[in-house]
Scaffold this active site. Structure first.
Site: not given
Ligand code: O7M
Length: 209
Positions: A31, A59, A62, A173-174
């Site tokens: 990303k 993000k 508009d 994470a888990k």
């Protein structure tokens, strides 16, 4: 299978490419957002796409026409996905989905920082349902609040859920995956590590064990 998405928020082109190469084996996607694109230019999307699929975190928030133009630029540079805000409403999200072609549109349902409770959380359910109805591929939901991921999953059906907030922001994470996230998004825990590959592998192992 749950995957790891690297948030590559560095502001140096060479460093970005080096880190991406170093950790690529453990990644589902990369990303990139304003910090890197403003520093390195839109061509960084084309370059990094050679390593892993790229999700553009612009993000976008508009009117439909401007949204369409931004989505088109990301698509023309070979992005795999683009992130848009949901609070702008159905017409803007539909414009993004219509323009995206094969590119995936991810809608921010609820953010991971404390400020998300000021305004955004009150509208999460409506944003999720609208994103689902207009055909978005996925949602962004907070790893810092796993119980909210579970709630969002209960509304989202089989949409992808990408969860940022693991590591530097305190999320696990888990727990995020167990709560219903499809993938986790991790930045500083990897790119600020002395050994990014080791940090990425640890997260990858946590997802796959
Ligand atoms: O792991 P970090 O905290 O260094 O980075 C997290 C990344 O996820 C960073 O790129 C943020 O801009 C992004 N992010 C959040 O941290 N919280 C959100 O609610 C949403 C995002 C995001 O990726 O939105 C699409």
């Amino acid at each position: 299978m749950a995957g790891l998405i690297l948030a590559l928020d560095v502001t140096d082109r060479e460093k970005a490419i080096n880190i991406a190469n170093e950790v690529a084996d453990y990644l589902h996607a990369i990303k990139i957002g304003w910090p890197l694109v403003m520093a390195a230019g839109m061509d960084i999307i084309d370059s990094l796409s050679q390593i892993k699929p790229i999700i553009c975190d612009f993000k976008v928030a508009d009117i439909p026409n401007t949204t369409k133009l931004i989505v088109r630029e990301a698509r023309n540079h070979g992005a795999m996905g683009i992130i848009v805000h949901g609070f702008v409403g159905r017409d803007s999200i539909k414009a993004a989905v219509d323009e995206a072609g094969k590119m995936k549109v991810y809608v921010v349902a609820e953010m991971s920082h404390p400020g998300a409770l000021d305004f955004m959380q009150k509208h999460t359910d409506d944003i999720v349902l609208m994103a689902k109805e207009v055909g978005a591929a996925g949602l962004i939901a907070p790893a810092t609040r796993p119980e909210r991921i579970t709630h969002i999953r209960s509304l989202a059906g089989d949409m992808e859920i990408l969860a940022p907030g693991v590591g530097a922001q305190g999320g696990s994470a888990k727990e995020a995956i167990e709560a219903g996230a499809t993938h986790i998004i991790v930045g500083r825990r990897i790119y600020e590590a002395n050994e990014p590959a080791k940090a990425a592998k640890a997260l990858y192992d946590e997802l796959t064990l």
